[in-house]
Design an enzyme around this catalytic site. Structure first.
Site, PDB file in Angstrom:
ATOM      1  CG  ASP A  67       0.126  -0.392   2.250  1.00  0.00           C
ATOM      2  OD1 ASP A  67       1.028  -0.782   2.206  1.00  0.00           O
ATOM      3  OD2 ASP A  67      -0.880  -1.063   3.372  1.00  0.00           O
ATOM      4  CG  ASN A 135      -9.283  -2.051  11.386  1.00  0.00           C
ATOM      5  OD1 ASN A 135      -8.300  -2.549  11.481  1.00  0.00           O
ATOM      6  ND2 ASN A 135      -9.837  -1.465  10.724  1.00  0.00           N
ATOM      7  CG  HIS A 137      -5.792  -2.801   8.597  1.00  0.00           C
ATOM      8  ND1 HIS A 137      -5.832  -1.599   9.578  1.00  0.00           N
ATOM      9  CD2 HIS A 137      -4.349  -3.101   9.078  1.00  0.00           C
ATOM     10  CE1 HIS A 137      -4.965  -0.868   9.024  1.00  0.00           C
ATOM     11  NE2 HIS A 137      -3.949  -1.692   9.534  1.00  0.00           N
ATOM     12  CD  GLU A 142      -8.873   0.738   7.823  1.00  0.00           C
ATOM     13  OE1 GLU A 142      -9.361  -0.366   7.989  1.00  0.00           O
ATOM     14  OE2 GLU A 142      -8.415   2.041   8.022  1.00  0.00           O
TER      15      GLU A 142
END
Ligand code: F6R
Length: 246
Positions: A67, A135, A137, A142
């Site tokens: 990313d 979380n 990810h 996400e």
């Protein structure tokens, strides 16, 4: 999915680095999927040491990163291109032309298609290194009602922005969007190596190791769909995630 519980985060990182080095020794032209963030820094440090020691050469290795932040050029010192240069590429004998970090500026659709192509160019990655968000990810996919298969632009969640604020002057400075590999881009790698540490990751890891469920609310659970995914965590995190033998 294969769970590896180590004595410490330092040991997890040495384990991961030595797995990557062994792959390159066996396949000098290996293609690696790489991650940024805090977790892989000691892994890259060990790989750089092994390279300096002449134990592994990246001369023919190709890489593609998960990313990049939207709005940052590769020259920006907060960009993931810059991170990779600083922590790994400048310290090993890799040819920069063989490294790919998505472009965070310019036409987003073009950048996404280019990332999709980079994942497949010359064959899928032999190994994808992953960290995990609080979380759950992976990449910047996400936790949500749905996940996305291919490269796309993701709106970063409040928890991700808060977690990444430590790398910036403040949370206001953290870019709110990122270009990321999608779930198929990640899961197409021949092998996956996820390293996690810290109690903040306990809930995500609990969902990964405590049952056989797969949920978009905890994207790392999709690793259960991959036949060769290794999850490397230290004893402290394993205990926090409720692993009985930790
Ligand atoms: C980084 C990435 C993210 C991080 C995750 C954990 O390229 O894609 O999924 O791996 O946010 O970050 P750290 O390691 O900083 O806790």
């Amino acid at each position: 999915m294969n769970l590896i519980v180590t004595e410490s985060y330092a040991e997890s990182c040495l384990y991961a680095a030595h797995q990557i080095a062994a792959l390159i020794q066996q396949t000098p032209t290996a293609k690696l999927g790489l991650a940024t963030g805090g977790t892989p820094v000691p892994i890259y440090r060990e790989l750089a040491r092994l390279c300096r020691a002449g134990e592994v050469s990246f001369a023919k290795v190709r890489t593609v990163n998960l990313d990049e932040y939207c709005g940052l050029t590769g020259q920006n010192d907060q960009s993931y291109r810059h991170f990779m240069e600083k922590h790994l590429f400048s310290k090993i004998d890799i040819d920069t032309a063989n490294t790919y970090v998505a472009c965070g500026v310019g036409d987003e659709q073009t950048n996404c298609r280019a990332l999709d192509e980079a994942v497949l160019a010359g064959g899928v990655p032999d190994l994808q290194l992953l960290g995990v968000g609080t979380n759950g990810h992976i990449g910047f996919n996400e936790a949500s009602e749905t996940l996305t298969a291919h490269a796309h632009i993701e709106q970063l969640s409040a928890t991700t922005i808060a977690a990444n604020a430590r790398f910036f002057a403040g949370s206001d400075e953290v870019p709110t969007r990122a270009i990321t590999m999608g779930m198929q881009n990640i899961l197409c790698a021949r092998r996956i190596l996820l390293v996690a540490t810290g109690k903040a990751k306990a809930e995500a890891i609990r969902g990964l190791i405590q049952n056989d469920d797969v949920t978009t609310r905890n994207p790392c659970t999709f690793l259960k769909l991959h036949p060769f995914a290794d999850v490397v965590i230290d004893r402290t995190l394993a205990a926090a995630a409720g692993w009985p033998d930790a």
